[in-house]
Design an enzyme around this catalytic site. Structure first.
Site, PDB file in Angstrom:
ATOM      1  N   GLU A  37      18.694 -22.306  -6.348  1.00  0.00           N
ATOM      2  CA  GLU A  37      18.251 -20.913  -6.402  1.00  0.00           C
ATOM      3  C   GLU A  37      19.430 -19.977  -6.703  1.00  0.00           C
ATOM      4  OE1 GLU A  37      15.713 -19.493  -6.888  1.00  0.00           O
ATOM      5  OE2 GLU A  37      15.735 -17.502  -6.016  1.00  0.00           O
ATOM      6  N   GLU A  72      20.268 -15.988 -14.474  1.00  0.00           N
ATOM      7  CA  GLU A  72      19.145 -15.146 -14.872  1.00  0.00           C
ATOM      8  C   GLU A  72      19.545 -13.680 -15.065  1.00  0.00           C
ATOM      9  OE1 GLU A  72      16.238 -15.218 -11.741  1.00  0.00           O
ATOM     10  OE2 GLU A  72      14.596 -14.661 -13.053  1.00  0.00           O
ATOM     11  N   HIS A 100      28.940 -38.812 -10.309  1.00  0.00           N
ATOM     12  CA  HIS A 100      28.111 -39.479 -11.310  1.00  0.00           C
ATOM     13  C   HIS A 100      28.065 -38.712 -12.628  1.00  0.00           C
ATOM     14  CE1 HIS A 100      26.963 -42.281  -8.201  1.00  0.00           C
ATOM     15  NE2 HIS A 100      26.807 -41.236  -7.411  1.00  0.00           N
ATOM     16  N   CYS A 150       0.837  -1.212   0.000  1.00  0.00           N
ATOM     17  CA  CYS A 150       0.000   0.000   0.000  1.00  0.00           C
ATOM     18  C   CYS A 150       0.867   1.256   0.000  1.00  0.00           C
ATOM     19  CB  CYS A 150      -0.868   0.020   1.242  1.00  0.00           C
ATOM     20  SG  CYS A 150      -1.827  -1.470   1.467  1.00  0.00           S
ATOM     21  N   ARG A 206       4.649   0.735  -6.437  1.00  0.00           N
ATOM     22  CA  ARG A 206       4.600  -0.215  -5.326  1.00  0.00           C
ATOM     23  C   ARG A 206       3.618  -1.347  -5.589  1.00  0.00           C
ATOM     24  NH1 ARG A 206       6.208   2.858  -0.320  1.00  0.00           N
ATOM     25  NH2 ARG A 206       4.946   1.491   0.941  1.00  0.00           N
ATOM     26  N   TRP A 241      -3.023  -2.476  -1.555  1.00  0.00           N
ATOM     27  CA  TRP A 241      -2.608  -3.808  -2.018  1.00  0.00           C
ATOM     28  C   TRP A 241      -3.248  -4.740  -1.005  1.00  0.00           C
ATOM     29  CZ3 TRP A 241       0.806  -6.328  -5.479  1.00  0.00           C
ATOM     30  CH2 TRP A 241       1.341  -7.549  -5.062  1.00  0.00           C
ATOM     31  N   ASN A 273      -1.299   1.784   6.205  1.00  0.00           N
ATOM     32  CA  ASN A 273      -0.482   0.683   5.670  1.00  0.00           C
ATOM     33  C   ASN A 273      -0.137  -0.241   6.825  1.00  0.00           C
ATOM     34  OD1 ASN A 273      -0.436   2.047   3.293  1.00  0.00           O
ATOM     35  ND2 ASN A 273       1.752   2.495   3.291  1.00  0.00           N
ATOM     36  N   GLY A 274      -0.095  -1.522   6.580  1.00  0.00           N
ATOM     37  CA  GLY A 274       0.301  -2.457   7.644  1.00  0.00           C
ATOM     38  C   GLY A 274      -0.827  -3.413   7.972  1.00  0.00           C
ATOM     39  N   LYS A 305      19.635 -17.580  -9.959  1.00  0.00           N
ATOM     40  CA  LYS A 305      19.826 -16.120  -9.845  1.00  0.00           C
ATOM     41  C   LYS A 305      20.993 -15.684 -10.712  1.00  0.00           C
ATOM     42  CE  LYS A 305      16.817 -15.270  -8.627  1.00  0.00           C
ATOM     43  NZ  LYS A 305      15.692 -15.957  -8.093  1.00  0.00           N
ATOM     44  N   LYS A 348       8.328 -10.836 -15.737  1.00  0.00           N
ATOM     45  CA  LYS A 348       8.089 -11.049 -14.312  1.00  0.00           C
ATOM     46  C   LYS A 348       6.991 -12.082 -14.097  1.00  0.00           C
ATOM     47  CE  LYS A 348       8.474 -10.451  -9.919  1.00  0.00           C
ATOM     48  NZ  LYS A 348       9.584 -11.205  -9.305  1.00  0.00           N
TER      49      LYS A 348
HETATM   50  O1  M6R Z   1       4.951 -15.855 -10.054  1.00  0.00           O
HETATM   51  P1  M6R Z   1       5.493 -17.253  -9.869  1.00  0.00           P
HETATM   52  O2  M6R Z   1       6.047 -17.478  -8.494  1.00  0.00           O
HETATM   53  O3  M6R Z   1       4.481 -18.304 -10.221  1.00  0.00           O
HETATM   54  O4  M6R Z   1       6.677 -17.349 -10.901  1.00  0.00           O
HETATM   55  C1  M6R Z   1       7.391 -18.537 -11.058  1.00  0.00           C
HETATM   56  C2  M6R Z   1       8.672 -18.308 -11.834  1.00  0.00           C
HETATM   57  O5  M6R Z   1       8.393 -17.796 -13.100  1.00  0.00           O
HETATM   58  C3  M6R Z   1       9.626 -17.351 -11.106  1.00  0.00           C
HETATM   59  O6  M6R Z   1       9.898 -17.798  -9.805  1.00  0.00           O
HETATM   60  C4  M6R Z   1      10.956 -17.214 -11.860  1.00  0.00           C
HETATM   61  O7  M6R Z   1      11.644 -18.422 -11.858  1.00  0.00           O
HETATM   62  C5  M6R Z   1      11.768 -16.093 -11.229  1.00  0.00           C
HETATM   63  N1  M6R Z   1      11.737 -14.938 -12.046  1.00  0.00           N
HETATM   64  C6  M6R Z   1      13.176 -16.435 -10.986  1.00  0.00           C
HETATM   65  O8  M6R Z   1      13.854 -15.409 -10.354  1.00  0.00           O
END
Ligand code: M6R
Length: 606
Positions: free
Chosen positions: A479, A486, A502, A2, A27, A74, A100-101, A483, A601
């Site tokens: 992860e 990506e 292996h 928010c 936001r 939000w 907010n909160g 990152k 995104k």
């Molecule tokens: O919105 P979601 O959590 O469903 O998205 C899943 C993936 O597309 C998302 O986690 C993607 O792997 C990230 N951008 C990675 O940083």
């Protein structure tokens, strides 16, 4: 998340508030509203959706008043509806609030307000009526008395039609900043909407209340004593202010983690019974005991968070758990019955594959629940219950705080299920205690940023990298690897340490560095042997190790030390240095950190 903007001054407030709301759009929000003091009364207009719609609704109204409050919402409590949008009102529309909160004890407080007919489902409406209950001419005192009963977080601004000369602002855990102009003041949830007018600001601290008139700001501490606050000059431009001074949204979101982690667990654990209670699951205790299998579905980062959830469910709840990538699940023939609980996990709540998997699982008779960040999103609506992770809007394409908050919620679920089945009180209490220490440990870990930047610099000429982890830290390795690839476009892979022999070992050479997670847990010695194998192939090694583990130095070219925590909670801490490593690497290589090439995104198409 928010947003708040309020104004008291000599200019018509409405254009300032609308402009401010637009500056707060970054936001993320689902509804908006404004209230202007005009001809002695508060005129309020609210809408679902965009500021443009709000502006259109306001276009024929003559609102020239010079004081007003406005909000972008939000959703947290209650769906996305006009009634749930702020400002909320009491005392027949004379008293209004933007907030907010989260007011955690709003249900208890509601019991004190039995004569009120509530028009929304929000915690904020309870708060404004509580303030109304205590109002007898002194607005600040009414706010103070009401807030003394509140548990939770707030950044808020209150206005009353009989007080055209003041706004009351208060903060606890949700930022508020007051912009200082000439015979005018602005109050906002961050500096972004204020900077077009002034760079002189007063930051409120937790527990403080301010009485803001056109000429003065009077501030009071939690004991209601008058205090003097410093007016500070901020040198940010608007773009920097959106990111709260961070260079990128990703970095801001990495730093959000201690705060939003607390939002994820607040009010959801029990320190007496060593358990958790996530009411949104919509299952009775007996129905939970009847679940004999859990399947987590998600994509990308989300599926890696699920992997940590799998370990937690097996360890704490003793329920067989699997992780399925949603794009595979939807086209497989998963064996499912009505004792199978499917958790659909998603930050956006709109990922096409996850949504299709939800529909498929429902068709096959599974109990399907959501673990979602975006309130009111399609997955949240199509699942028959579940839990919001309260990470706030995540704007960088690379997911960071959603990952840790998903794990937080999964651990709470594992604890809740475990305590209903086989988990002892003692172990339950240990998990709760450890969870309560995580935010502080996250903060300590964030302090490593400069050190991690130097490590990233050292490895920025390499074209490949391998991440290793074992047990729950395999999730962290995956992860960290995602990152890095990506946002820096460096080729990277992740393996469980035991898999090296292996096949992957063949890749290793001095040009292929390895980032290994070797924190002190039950697999420590196993991981150590894996790292020794790696070293024997001449690969450079970066180690993530537990503070005080001096033996780590013998094996590594670089060691990053993190605070110790319970093994099941390690991903919550251990992921942060890997997020920072990827971030600094991308910056060093000049990449577009927040918007990496070829990625979106929210992946709403297959
Ligand atoms: O919105 P979601 O959590 O469903 O998205 C899943 C993936 O597309 C998302 O986690 C993607 O792997 C990230 N951008 C990675 O940083």
């Amino acid at each position: 998340m928010c947003g708040i903007i309020a104004y008291i001054g000599k200019e018509p407030a409405l254009p300032i508030l609308l402009r401010g709301l637009r500056r707060l759009e970054y936001r993320g929000y689902d509804s908006a509203g404004v209230a202007i003091l005009n001809n002695g009364g508060l005129n309020r207009v609210k809408t679902m959706g965009k500021i443009d719609i709000l502006s259109e609704k306001l276009k024929d109204q003559e609102l020239l008043g010079t004081m007003g409050i406005a909000h972008t919402r939000w959703a947290t409590h209650g769906g996305v509806t006009e009634a749930n949008a702020h400002p909320h009102s009491a005392l027949n529309g004379k008293l209004m609030i933007v907030h907010n909160g989260i007011i955690e004890n709003y249900r208890e407080l509601k019991n004190q307000l039995l004569d009120v007919s509530f028009v929304s489902q929000t915690d904020t409406e309870v708060l404004v009526h509580l303030i109304g209950k205590y109002y007898s001419g002194d607005l600040r005192q009414a706010v103070e008395t009401a807030l003394a009963q509140v548990r939770g977080t707030y950044g808020l601004v209150v206005t009353h039609a009989d007080h055209p000369d003041k706004l009351i602002a208060a903060r606890m855990g949700s930022p508020l900043v007051i912009g200082v102009g000439e015979n005018e003041h602005y109050i906002a949830s961050d500096a972004t909407p204020i900077l077009a007018y002034t760079n002189q600001v007063v930051f409120l601290d937790d527990g403080e209340i301010a009485e803001v008139s056109r000429e003065t700001i009077k501030t009071f501490n939690v004991r209601h004593e008058h205090i003097q606050k410093r007016v500070e000059k901020i040198d940010w431009d608007e773009a920097q202010a959106e990111k709260q001074g961070f260079a990128h949204f990703m970095l801001k979101e990495i730093y959000d983690q201690p705060t939003v982690f607390q939002d994820a667990i607040r009010g959801r654990y029990n320190i007496i019974d060593g358990t958790a209670r996530l009411g949104g699951i919509n299952l009775t205790d007996n129905q939970i005991r009847d679940i004999n299998r859990v399947i987590f579905i998600g994509c990308g980062t989300t599926s890696y968070a699920a992997m940590a959830g799998k370990y937690a469910f097996e360890r704490l709840a003793g329920i067989p758990a699997e992780v399925d990538v949603a794009s595979e699940f939807r086209y497989r023939d998963p064996v499912i019955d009505n004792h199978t609980l499917v958790f659909a996990i998603s930050q956006s709540g709109e990922t096409a594959d996850t949504l299709a998997a939800v529909r498929e699982a429902k068709r096959r008779g599974a109990v399907v629940r959501g673990i979602v960040n975006a309130v009111g999103s399609t997955i949240a609506r199509e699942t028959d219950g579940g839990t919001y992770i309260h990470a706030g809007p995540e704007l960088a394409v690379a997911s960071t705080k959603a990952y840790t908050n998903m794990i937080a919620v999964l651990i709470l679920y594992a604890l809740q299920f475990g305590r209903l089945r086989r988990l002892s009180l003692a172990t339950g209490l240990r998990v709760v205690d450890a969870l309560r220490e995580v935010a502080q440990k996250m903060k300590e870990t964030l302090e490593l940023s400069e050190e991690i930047k130097k490590v990233a610099q050292k490895y920025s000429d390499y074209h490949n990298m391998m991440f290793l982890g074992r047990g729950i830290n395999f999730s962290v390795a995956l992860e960290g690897s995602l990152k890095l690839k990506e946002i820096s476009y460096i080729h990277s892979e992740a393996f469980p340490g035991g898999e090296m022999k292996h096949g992957p070992l063949a890749l290793l050479c001095p040009e292929f560095p390895v980032f290994a997670i070797m924190t002190k847990n039950q697999l420590y010695e196993k991981m150590r042997s894996n790292v020794e194998e790696v070293r024997a192939r001449g690969a450079k090694v970066i180690l993530l190790a537990t503070k005080g583990d001096d033996r780590a130095l013998e094996l590594a070219d670089d060691v990053i030390y993190v605070p110790e925590t319970m093994e099941l909670l390690e991903p919550l801490i251990n992921t942060i240095p890997l997020q920072l490593f990827a971030y600094h690497m991308a910056v060093i290589l000049g990449k577009d950190v927040d918007r990496p090439r070829n990625l979106a995104k929210s992946v709403t198409v297959e």
